[in-house]
Design a protein around this motif. Sequence first.
Motif, PDB file in Angstrom:
ATOM      1  N   MET A 184      13.170 -26.143  -1.848  1.00 16.68           N
ATOM      2  CA  MET A 184      12.806 -27.044  -0.759  1.00 16.68           C
ATOM      3  C   MET A 184      11.714 -28.035  -1.117  1.00 16.68           C
ATOM      4  O   MET A 184      11.449 -28.970  -0.359  1.00 16.68           O
ATOM      5  CB  MET A 184      12.374 -26.228   0.458  1.00 16.68           C
ATOM      6  CG  MET A 184      13.487 -25.365   1.023  1.00 16.68           C
ATOM      7  SD  MET A 184      12.967 -24.442   2.490  1.00 16.68           S
ATOM      8  CE  MET A 184      11.789 -23.297   1.782  1.00 16.68           C
ATOM      9  N   SER A 185      11.043 -27.852  -2.259  1.00 14.65           N
ATOM     10  CA  SER A 185       9.948 -28.744  -2.617  1.00 14.65           C
ATOM     11  C   SER A 185       9.774 -28.778  -4.128  1.00 14.65           C
ATOM     12  O   SER A 185      10.245 -27.895  -4.850  1.00 14.65           O
ATOM     13  CB  SER A 185       8.638 -28.280  -1.966  1.00 14.65           C
ATOM     14  OG  SER A 185       8.205 -27.051  -2.539  1.00 14.65           O
ATOM     15  N   VAL A 210      16.044 -30.311  -5.561  1.00 15.14           N
ATOM     16  CA  VAL A 210      15.059 -30.262  -4.480  1.00 15.14           C
ATOM     17  C   VAL A 210      15.696 -30.847  -3.219  1.00 15.14           C
ATOM     18  O   VAL A 210      15.910 -32.053  -3.124  1.00 15.14           O
ATOM     19  CB  VAL A 210      13.780 -31.035  -4.841  1.00 15.14           C
ATOM     20  CG1 VAL A 210      12.776 -30.987  -3.683  1.00 15.14           C
ATOM     21  CG2 VAL A 210      13.159 -30.467  -6.123  1.00 15.14           C
ATOM     22  N   PRO A 254      15.007 -30.379   0.783  1.00 17.14           N
ATOM     23  CA  PRO A 254      14.304 -29.771   1.923  1.00 17.14           C
ATOM     24  C   PRO A 254      15.280 -29.456   3.050  1.00 17.14           C
ATOM     25  O   PRO A 254      16.312 -30.125   3.209  1.00 17.14           O
ATOM     26  CB  PRO A 254      13.312 -30.870   2.354  1.00 17.14           C
ATOM     27  CG  PRO A 254      13.238 -31.812   1.194  1.00 17.14           C
ATOM     28  CD  PRO A 254      14.564 -31.753   0.515  1.00 17.14           C
ATOM     29  N   HIS A 255      14.966 -28.421   3.824  1.00 21.20           N
ATOM     30  CA  HIS A 255      15.738 -28.167   5.028  1.00 21.20           C
ATOM     31  C   HIS A 255      15.669 -29.394   5.927  1.00 21.20           C
ATOM     32  O   HIS A 255      14.606 -29.984   6.123  1.00 21.20           O
ATOM     33  CB  HIS A 255      15.192 -26.951   5.787  1.00 21.20           C
ATOM     34  CG  HIS A 255      15.535 -25.643   5.142  1.00 21.20           C
ATOM     35  ND1 HIS A 255      16.803 -25.305   4.764  1.00 21.20           N
ATOM     36  CD2 HIS A 255      14.760 -24.570   4.823  1.00 21.20           C
ATOM     37  CE1 HIS A 255      16.810 -24.091   4.228  1.00 21.20           C
ATOM     38  NE2 HIS A 255      15.582 -23.636   4.247  1.00 21.20           N
ATOM     39  N   SER A 288       8.732 -25.388   2.323  1.00 18.59           N
ATOM     40  CA  SER A 288       8.777 -26.667   3.023  1.00 18.59           C
ATOM     41  C   SER A 288       8.863 -26.336   4.503  1.00 18.59           C
ATOM     42  O   SER A 288       9.956 -26.266   5.067  1.00 18.59           O
ATOM     43  CB  SER A 288       9.992 -27.492   2.569  1.00 18.59           C
ATOM     44  OG  SER A 288      10.083 -28.705   3.279  1.00 18.59           O
ATOM     45  N   ASN A 332       9.487 -25.858   8.145  1.00 17.85           N
ATOM     46  CA  ASN A 332      10.247 -26.609   9.142  1.00 17.85           C
ATOM     47  C   ASN A 332       9.380 -27.024  10.315  1.00 17.85           C
ATOM     48  O   ASN A 332       9.590 -28.083  10.918  1.00 17.85           O
ATOM     49  CB  ASN A 332      11.419 -25.761   9.648  1.00 17.85           C
ATOM     50  CG  ASN A 332      12.595 -25.797   8.691  1.00 17.85           C
ATOM     51  OD1 ASN A 332      12.501 -26.353   7.607  1.00 17.85           O
ATOM     52  ND2 ASN A 332      13.689 -25.195   9.090  1.00 17.85           N
ATOM     53  N   LYS A 368       7.866 -30.434   9.768  1.00 16.50           N
ATOM     54  CA  LYS A 368       8.829 -31.540   9.864  1.00 16.50           C
ATOM     55  C   LYS A 368       9.293 -31.741  11.303  1.00 16.50           C
ATOM     56  O   LYS A 368       9.494 -32.886  11.750  1.00 16.50           O
ATOM     57  CB  LYS A 368      10.002 -31.263   8.930  1.00 16.50           C
ATOM     58  CG  LYS A 368       9.644 -31.361   7.451  1.00 16.50           C
ATOM     59  CD  LYS A 368      10.787 -30.956   6.550  1.00 16.50           C
ATOM     60  CE  LYS A 368      10.997 -29.472   6.536  1.00 16.50           C
ATOM     61  NZ  LYS A 368      11.993 -29.016   5.533  1.00 16.50           N
ATOM     62  N   ASP A 418       5.270 -28.432   0.426  1.00 18.14           N
ATOM     63  CA  ASP A 418       5.399 -29.888   0.339  1.00 18.14           C
ATOM     64  C   ASP A 418       4.706 -30.600   1.493  1.00 18.14           C
ATOM     65  O   ASP A 418       5.008 -31.757   1.787  1.00 18.14           O
ATOM     66  CB  ASP A 418       6.883 -30.291   0.288  1.00 18.14           C
ATOM     67  CG  ASP A 418       7.622 -29.980   1.588  1.00 18.14           C
ATOM     68  OD1 ASP A 418       7.067 -29.250   2.436  1.00 18.14           O
ATOM     69  OD2 ASP A 418       8.760 -30.458   1.745  1.00 18.14           O
ATOM     70  N   ARG A 457       4.944 -34.542   2.585  1.00 15.42           N
ATOM     71  CA  ARG A 457       5.548 -34.948   3.862  1.00 15.42           C
ATOM     72  C   ARG A 457       4.581 -35.781   4.710  1.00 15.42           C
ATOM     73  O   ARG A 457       4.984 -36.715   5.391  1.00 15.42           O
ATOM     74  CB  ARG A 457       5.978 -33.714   4.657  1.00 15.42           C
ATOM     75  CG  ARG A 457       7.056 -32.900   4.010  1.00 15.42           C
ATOM     76  CD  ARG A 457       8.410 -33.601   4.067  1.00 15.42           C
ATOM     77  NE  ARG A 457       9.232 -33.168   2.935  1.00 15.42           N
ATOM     78  CZ  ARG A 457       9.803 -33.967   2.075  1.00 15.42           C
ATOM     79  NH1 ARG A 457       9.659 -35.265   2.193  1.00 15.42           N
ATOM     80  NH2 ARG A 457      10.539 -33.490   1.083  1.00 15.42           N
ATOM     81  N   LEU A 464      15.234 -37.129   6.432  1.00 14.98           N
ATOM     82  CA  LEU A 464      15.451 -35.689   6.297  1.00 14.98           C
ATOM     83  C   LEU A 464      16.365 -35.158   7.397  1.00 14.98           C
ATOM     84  O   LEU A 464      16.268 -33.999   7.786  1.00 14.98           O
ATOM     85  CB  LEU A 464      14.112 -34.950   6.336  1.00 14.98           C
ATOM     86  CG  LEU A 464      13.125 -35.283   5.220  1.00 14.98           C
ATOM     87  CD1 LEU A 464      11.837 -34.494   5.410  1.00 14.98           C
ATOM     88  CD2 LEU A 464      13.727 -35.001   3.851  1.00 14.98           C
TER      89      LEU A 464
END
Length: 309
Positions: A120-121, A134, A136-137, A228, A230, A233, A249, A253, A292
């Motif tokens: 994820m990162s 890499v 990310p979700h 990473s 969630n 994000k 990450d 971000r 994303l």
Amino acid sequence: MHVLNLVTNSQAPFFEQQVAAVCDRGVSTTTVAVAGDRRTTDEETSGRSVLDYGRFYARVLRRATESYDLVHANYGLTAPMALAQPRRPVVLSFWGSDLLGNVGRLSRWCARRADAVIVMSRAMADEVGTDCHVIPHGVDLDLFRPIPRRDAREAVGWERDGRQVLFPYAAKREMKDYPRAERVVEAVRARTDEPVALRTLHGVPHARMPLYLNAADALLLTSKSEGSPNSVKEAMACNLPVVATDVGDVAERLAGVDASHVCRSDEELRDGLIDVLERGEPSTGRAAVESLGLERMGERIRDVYESVI
């Protein structure tokens, strides 16, 4: 394309979103999950026995004889079973905590033997020590969006006045370090006259998470380790200010995002939280996570599948 998914927790919202995203791109999937008593929220201390994983391996072997194109092992503890079936190529995805401690050694050993590895990162890729994709979700940008704070607070039952700081996990999750969040918020209270509440979340349906994110004044993440997250994000997609430790990450971000802070010390967390609470402004996070979305994540995972077939 037909994929056999192996997973420790098939109800994890981000896993369900991942499956839906690849299915929307013409991939059919079957999921086999580890049975047994999952007594904690951390997979590496899940309470499942060796016998539970033995039964899981037997199910994987039976399934692998069917007409699948590949096996996708989600989380490091499912990787040995994926690699032990001799018929199909293996894609291995790491979720973060599976790269720590004894589980981490097993995960890295498996990564060197998988046909492709997804992390994820970039920090996770460095930890794995082999070639990785890499990815990310993704974030459901239709679900996670800004809504008026007053409406959100009414929906979740929070009082309209005062500052609300959201710690987006159960307090008992050791890796998330709730005691540190308590210390930081207590230090903030000592420097402000306005009430500041620290809210935790546990067992909230994923569909209601945007209400809590929009009801809060800030998201506080004090994790000791992440891949990473969630929650960061999703908060960004709601333009909620984020104050977080420098894990996974998060710094990548939040780079260039206004009204958010990446911190190393308790003092930096305190000062960052005071700053966003006093400013009282939304962040500019949504623009930073537009790339994303779930659709893009699904496309990239499908590309990995195609690369190993």
